[in-house]
Design a protein around this motif. Structure first.
Motif, mmCIF file in Angstrom:
data_model
loop_
_atom_site.group_PDB
_atom_site.id
_atom_site.type_symbol
_atom_site.label_atom_id
_atom_site.label_comp_id
_atom_site.label_asym_id
_atom_site.label_seq_id
_atom_site.Cartn_x
_atom_site.Cartn_y
_atom_site.Cartn_z
ATOM 1 N N MET A 1 0.834 -1.210 0.000
ATOM 2 C CA MET A 1 0.000 0.000 0.000
ATOM 3 C C MET A 1 0.865 1.256 0.000
ATOM 4 O O MET A 1 0.560 2.229 -0.685
ATOM 5 C CB MET A 1 -0.937 0.001 1.205
ATOM 6 N N LEU A 2 1.955 1.221 0.749
ATOM 7 C CA LEU A 2 2.888 2.349 0.770
ATOM 8 C C LEU A 2 3.553 2.503 -0.590
ATOM 9 O O LEU A 2 3.618 3.613 -1.135
ATOM 10 C CB LEU A 2 3.943 2.155 1.862
ATOM 11 N N ASN A 3 4.033 1.408 -1.151
ATOM 12 C CA ASN A 3 4.725 1.459 -2.440
ATOM 13 C C ASN A 3 3.822 1.952 -3.567
ATOM 14 O O ASN A 3 4.309 2.547 -4.531
ATOM 15 C CB ASN A 3 5.304 0.084 -2.789
ATOM 16 N N LEU A 4 2.526 1.715 -3.437
ATOM 17 C CA LEU A 4 1.565 2.185 -4.437
ATOM 18 C C LEU A 4 1.060 3.591 -4.124
ATOM 19 O O LEU A 4 0.174 4.099 -4.808
ATOM 20 C CB LEU A 4 0.377 1.215 -4.523
ATOM 21 N N ALA A 5 1.607 4.204 -3.101
ATOM 22 C CA ALA A 5 1.227 5.552 -2.653
ATOM 23 C C ALA A 5 -0.242 5.615 -2.223
ATOM 24 O O ALA A 5 -0.905 6.637 -2.382
ATOM 25 C CB ALA A 5 1.531 6.589 -3.731
ATOM 26 N N LEU A 6 -0.740 4.505 -1.681
ATOM 27 C CA LEU A 6 -2.097 4.469 -1.156
ATOM 28 C C LEU A 6 -2.118 4.817 0.329
ATOM 29 O O LEU A 6 -3.189 5.091 0.878
ATOM 30 C CB LEU A 6 -2.722 3.095 -1.391
ATOM 31 N N LEU A 7 -0.968 4.751 0.959
ATOM 32 C CA LEU A 7 -0.777 5.199 2.332
ATOM 33 C C LEU A 7 0.380 6.188 2.335
ATOM 34 O O LEU A 7 1.328 6.042 1.558
ATOM 35 C CB LEU A 7 -0.394 4.036 3.264
ATOM 36 N N THR A 8 0.307 7.162 3.227
ATOM 37 C CA THR A 8 1.445 8.067 3.392
ATOM 38 C C THR A 8 2.495 7.348 4.225
ATOM 39 O O THR A 8 2.185 6.376 4.941
ATOM 40 C CB THR A 8 1.027 9.357 4.113
ATOM 41 N N PRO A 9 3.742 7.799 4.153
ATOM 42 C CA PRO A 9 4.766 7.191 5.014
ATOM 43 C C PRO A 9 4.384 7.254 6.497
ATOM 44 O O PRO A 9 4.637 6.300 7.243
ATOM 45 C CB PRO A 9 6.010 8.017 4.714
ATOM 46 N N GLU A 10 3.756 8.338 6.913
ATOM 47 C CA GLU A 10 3.347 8.465 8.316
ATOM 48 C C GLU A 10 2.260 7.443 8.668
ATOM 49 O O GLU A 10 2.330 6.786 9.715
ATOM 50 C CB GLU A 10 2.846 9.879 8.598
ATOM 51 N N GLN A 11 1.269 7.293 7.787
ATOM 52 C CA GLN A 11 0.222 6.287 8.020
ATOM 53 C C GLN A 11 0.838 4.896 8.089
ATOM 54 O O GLN A 11 0.505 4.100 8.978
ATOM 55 C CB GLN A 11 -0.833 6.327 6.910
ATOM 56 N N HIS A 12 1.726 4.600 7.158
ATOM 57 C CA HIS A 12 2.393 3.292 7.132
ATOM 58 C C HIS A 12 3.136 3.046 8.436
ATOM 59 O O HIS A 12 3.049 1.958 9.018
ATOM 60 C CB HIS A 12 3.349 3.230 5.942
ATOM 61 N N GLN A 13 3.847 4.041 8.908
ATOM 62 C CA GLN A 13 4.607 3.910 10.152
ATOM 63 C C GLN A 13 3.681 3.624 11.330
ATOM 64 O O GLN A 13 3.935 2.709 12.123
ATOM 65 C CB GLN A 13 5.413 5.171 10.412
ATOM 66 N N HIS A 14 2.594 4.392 11.435
ATOM 67 C CA HIS A 14 1.661 4.204 12.557
ATOM 68 C C HIS A 14 0.949 2.857 12.487
ATOM 69 O O HIS A 14 0.804 2.172 13.510
ATOM 70 C CB HIS A 14 0.634 5.337 12.601
ATOM 71 N N ILE A 15 0.514 2.467 11.302
ATOM 72 C CA ILE A 15 -0.179 1.185 11.141
ATOM 73 C C ILE A 15 0.778 0.028 11.423
ATOM 74 O O ILE A 15 0.428 -0.915 12.141
ATOM 75 C CB ILE A 15 -0.790 1.072 9.730
ATOM 76 N N SER A 16 1.976 0.107 10.894
ATOM 77 C CA SER A 16 2.968 -0.953 11.126
ATOM 78 C C SER A 16 3.288 -1.085 12.604
ATOM 79 O O SER A 16 3.386 -2.203 13.128
ATOM 80 C CB SER A 16 4.244 -0.664 10.339
ATOM 81 N N ALA A 17 3.453 0.039 13.282
ATOM 82 C CA ALA A 17 3.750 0.015 14.716
ATOM 83 C C ALA A 17 2.585 -0.584 15.497
ATOM 84 O O ALA A 17 2.787 -1.383 16.427
ATOM 85 C CB ALA A 17 4.065 1.418 15.220
ATOM 86 N N TRP A 18 1.366 -0.218 15.126
ATOM 87 C CA TRP A 18 0.193 -0.757 15.809
ATOM 88 C C TRP A 18 0.141 -2.275 15.667
ATOM 89 O O TRP A 18 -0.064 -3.002 16.640
ATOM 90 C CB TRP A 18 -1.084 -0.122 15.257
ATOM 91 N N ILE A 19 0.341 -2.741 14.443
ATOM 92 C CA ILE A 19 0.307 -4.186 14.196
ATOM 93 C C ILE A 19 1.432 -4.890 14.945
ATOM 94 O O ILE A 19 1.224 -5.949 15.546
ATOM 95 C CB ILE A 19 0.373 -4.467 12.685
ATOM 96 N N ALA A 20 2.620 -4.319 14.928
ATOM 97 C CA ALA A 20 3.769 -4.941 15.596
ATOM 98 C C ALA A 20 3.563 -5.046 17.105
ATOM 99 O O ALA A 20 4.042 -5.995 17.737
ATOM 100 C CB ALA A 20 5.037 -4.148 15.296
ATOM 101 N N ASN A 21 2.848 -4.096 17.676
ATOM 102 C CA ASN A 21 2.633 -4.087 19.123
ATOM 103 C C ASN A 21 1.386 -4.849 19.550
ATOM 104 O O ASN A 21 1.155 -5.025 20.747
ATOM 105 C CB ASN A 21 2.564 -2.645 19.637
ATOM 106 N N ALA A 22 0.591 -5.289 18.587
ATOM 107 C CA ALA A 22 -0.637 -6.022 18.903
ATOM 108 C C ALA A 22 -0.298 -7.468 19.251
ATOM 109 O O ALA A 22 0.460 -8.127 18.534
ATOM 110 C CB ALA A 22 -1.598 -5.972 17.729
ATOM 111 N N ASP A 23 -0.862 -7.931 20.356
ATOM 112 C CA ASP A 23 -0.629 -9.318 20.774
ATOM 113 C C ASP A 23 -1.642 -10.282 20.168
ATOM 114 O O ASP A 23 -1.382 -11.477 20.068
ATOM 115 C CB ASP A 23 -0.688 -9.425 22.299
ATOM 116 N N THR A 24 -2.804 -9.760 19.783
ATOM 117 C CA THR A 24 -3.873 -10.612 19.259
ATOM 118 C C THR A 24 -4.558 -9.908 18.085
ATOM 119 O O THR A 24 -4.440 -8.690 17.938
ATOM 120 C CB THR A 24 -4.938 -10.879 20.342
ATOM 121 N N PRO A 25 -5.292 -10.654 17.282
ATOM 122 C CA PRO A 25 -6.077 -10.012 16.220
ATOM 123 C C PRO A 25 -7.061 -8.982 16.792
ATOM 124 O O PRO A 25 -7.319 -7.958 16.175
ATOM 125 C CB PRO A 25 -6.813 -11.174 15.559
ATOM 126 N N GLU A 26 -7.574 -9.259 17.982
ATOM 127 C CA GLU A 26 -8.502 -8.313 18.612
ATOM 128 C C GLU A 26 -7.808 -6.985 18.906
ATOM 129 O O GLU A 26 -8.419 -5.921 18.804
ATOM 130 C CB GLU A 26 -9.081 -8.908 19.896
#
Length: 72
Positions: A7-32
């Protein structure tokens, strides 16, 4: 994460959005935990997913002749 990177490579997300989303996913312990992502980030992912046609791919029935397919 690969989809978020695409999504980032296709410019569908901004670098800032990508960073925040990636960090959120990395810190999530469960799908919930992932589902608790802030609404603005979810909206960005949903828009990018729509452009990429991800929902359409998920709704498409599996190919019945894919049993002998070699992947990876």
């Amino acid at each position: 994460m690969k989809t978020i990177d695409e999504m980032l490579n296709l410019a569908l997300l901004t670098p800032e959005q990508h960073q925040h989303i990636s960090a959120w996913i990395a810190n999530a312990d469960t799908p919930e935990d992932i589902l608790k992502m802030p609404a603005l980030l979810w909206q960005a992912v949903e828009r990018a997913s729509a452009v990429m046609g991800i929902d359409n791919d998920l709704l498409r029935p599996p190919a019945l002749d894919a049993g002998d397919a070699v992947t990876g």
